[in-house]
Design a protein around this motif. Sequence first.
Motif, PDB file in Angstrom:
ATOM      1  N   PRO A 193       6.698   1.148  11.328  1.00  0.00           N
ATOM      2  CA  PRO A 193       7.350   2.150  10.480  1.00  0.00           C
ATOM      3  C   PRO A 193       7.797   3.356  11.283  1.00  0.00           C
ATOM      4  O   PRO A 193       7.134   3.765  12.239  1.00  0.00           O
ATOM      5  CB  PRO A 193       6.256   2.527   9.470  1.00  0.00           C
ATOM      6  N   VAL A 194       8.933   3.914  10.916  1.00  0.00           N
ATOM      7  CA  VAL A 194       9.416   5.133  11.566  1.00  0.00           C
ATOM      8  C   VAL A 194       8.444   6.271  11.323  1.00  0.00           C
ATOM      9  O   VAL A 194       8.099   7.017  12.229  1.00  0.00           O
ATOM     10  CB  VAL A 194      10.831   5.492  11.048  1.00  0.00           C
ATOM     11  N   ASN A 195       7.980   6.381  10.079  1.00  0.00           N
ATOM     12  CA  ASN A 195       6.971   7.373   9.717  1.00  0.00           C
ATOM     13  C   ASN A 195       5.633   6.660   9.539  1.00  0.00           C
ATOM     14  O   ASN A 195       5.480   5.877   8.601  1.00  0.00           O
ATOM     15  CB  ASN A 195       7.370   8.075   8.418  1.00  0.00           C
ATOM     16  N   PRO A 196       4.661   6.895  10.421  1.00  0.00           N
ATOM     17  CA  PRO A 196       3.374   6.193  10.319  1.00  0.00           C
ATOM     18  C   PRO A 196       2.677   6.380   8.983  1.00  0.00           C
ATOM     19  O   PRO A 196       1.824   5.580   8.611  1.00  0.00           O
ATOM     20  CB  PRO A 196       2.547   6.808  11.456  1.00  0.00           C
ATOM     21  N   GLN A 197       3.029   7.432   8.254  1.00  0.00           N
ATOM     22  CA  GLN A 197       2.393   7.694   6.972  1.00  0.00           C
ATOM     23  C   GLN A 197       3.035   6.934   5.814  1.00  0.00           C
ATOM     24  O   GLN A 197       2.519   6.939   4.696  1.00  0.00           O
ATOM     25  CB  GLN A 197       2.445   9.210   6.667  1.00  0.00           C
ATOM     26  N   VAL A 198       4.169   6.281   6.085  1.00  0.00           N
ATOM     27  CA  VAL A 198       4.866   5.524   5.040  1.00  0.00           C
ATOM     28  C   VAL A 198       5.179   4.134   5.591  1.00  0.00           C
ATOM     29  O   VAL A 198       6.128   3.953   6.345  1.00  0.00           O
ATOM     30  CB  VAL A 198       6.169   6.226   4.597  1.00  0.00           C
ATOM     31  N   VAL A 199       4.360   3.170   5.239  1.00  0.00           N
ATOM     32  CA  VAL A 199       4.551   1.809   5.722  1.00  0.00           C
ATOM     33  C   VAL A 199       5.487   1.074   4.767  1.00  0.00           C
ATOM     34  O   VAL A 199       5.150   0.829   3.616  1.00  0.00           O
ATOM     35  CB  VAL A 199       3.202   1.071   5.837  1.00  0.00           C
ATOM     36  N   TYR A 200       6.649   0.752   5.252  1.00  0.00           N
ATOM     37  CA  TYR A 200       7.693   0.128   4.441  1.00  0.00           C
ATOM     38  C   TYR A 200       7.408  -1.358   4.239  1.00  0.00           C
ATOM     39  O   TYR A 200       7.195  -2.104   5.194  1.00  0.00           O
ATOM     40  CB  TYR A 200       9.039   0.325   5.130  1.00  0.00           C
ATOM     41  N   VAL A 201       7.406  -1.776   2.983  1.00  0.00           N
ATOM     42  CA  VAL A 201       7.272  -3.195   2.650  1.00  0.00           C
ATOM     43  C   VAL A 201       8.665  -3.716   2.315  1.00  0.00           C
ATOM     44  O   VAL A 201       9.228  -3.351   1.287  1.00  0.00           O
ATOM     45  CB  VAL A 201       6.318  -3.416   1.458  1.00  0.00           C
ATOM     46  N   PRO A 202       9.246  -4.534   3.176  1.00  0.00           N
ATOM     47  CA  PRO A 202      10.638  -4.942   2.972  1.00  0.00           C
ATOM     48  C   PRO A 202      10.828  -5.876   1.783  1.00  0.00           C
ATOM     49  O   PRO A 202       9.933  -6.630   1.408  1.00  0.00           O
ATOM     50  CB  PRO A 202      10.993  -5.656   4.286  1.00  0.00           C
ATOM     51  N   TYR A 203      11.996  -5.803   1.215  1.00  0.00           N
ATOM     52  CA  TYR A 203      12.396  -6.673   0.101  1.00  0.00           C
ATOM     53  C   TYR A 203      13.319  -7.732   0.676  1.00  0.00           C
ATOM     54  O   TYR A 203      14.402  -7.423   1.159  1.00  0.00           O
ATOM     55  CB  TYR A 203      13.113  -5.832  -0.962  1.00  0.00           C
ATOM     56  N   TYR A 204      12.880  -8.990   0.643  1.00  0.00           N
ATOM     57  CA  TYR A 204      13.761 -10.050   1.158  1.00  0.00           C
ATOM     58  C   TYR A 204      13.407 -11.387   0.532  1.00  0.00           C
ATOM     59  O   TYR A 204      12.292 -11.610   0.070  1.00  0.00           O
ATOM     60  CB  TYR A 204      13.685 -10.139   2.683  1.00  0.00           C
ATOM     61  N   ASP A 205      14.392 -12.272   0.553  1.00  0.00           N
ATOM     62  CA  ASP A 205      14.222 -13.626   0.047  1.00  0.00           C
ATOM     63  C   ASP A 205      13.939 -14.525   1.250  1.00  0.00           C
ATOM     64  O   ASP A 205      14.820 -14.753   2.082  1.00  0.00           O
ATOM     65  CB  ASP A 205      15.492 -14.087  -0.660  1.00  0.00           C
TER      66      ASP A 205
END
Length: 211
Positions: A193-205
């Motif tokens: 993640p770019v911001n360690p405090q916000v872990v992005y959970v991607p949306y994908y098929d």
Amino acid sequence: GSRRSNASLVLPAWCLAALAAFALPMHAQQPAPPLQVSPDLVSPQQQKATASQQAAAGFSKEQIEQLVAPIALYPDALVAQVLMASTYPLEVVEAARWSKGRPGLAGDDAVRAAETEDWDPSVKSLLAFPQVLVRMGESPQWVQALGDAFRDEQAWVMDTVQSLRRKAQAAGNLRTDDRQRVIESAPGLLLQPVNPQVVYVPYYDPTLVYG
């Protein structure tokens, strides 16, 4: 008790580094879609791999890919947490039920609220991502199969994560953006993640993203 029998599992360096940096993810930035898991993944009657392709648990290369595809593009720390937690499938179900009953809790607040629960730390860490955890709780066969594959063929599973990332990258579906960095390294592609405090959970098929 018997549910604490997975201490021998060893994650590769790229996952261990991610866990060290993001031991307690703050929160997911957006939800991911429902897990798309083929029911025949856990059906021995439908396994058609040759003997040379089969792992100790009876998984073929194609089955490992299908098991890993829904999580391969998650950030490294979350991949590691999901894989470790999947080796405790009963605890995942319990934790998912706990999380579903507390819809207002997420991130570190949820992890702290469950401190007294007798679950593996990897399972507790997923409480920070209630949508991921609840979806895992709703797909117990997939969790069981993923845990079996990871426990018996760790290196194969982790290599598959990397090969799927390469496929997604080649298809133009994995690149650095304002939420996640894709980093070339000696062990492979790192997703952080770019911001360690916000872990992005991607949306994908997972049926489309790998090309």
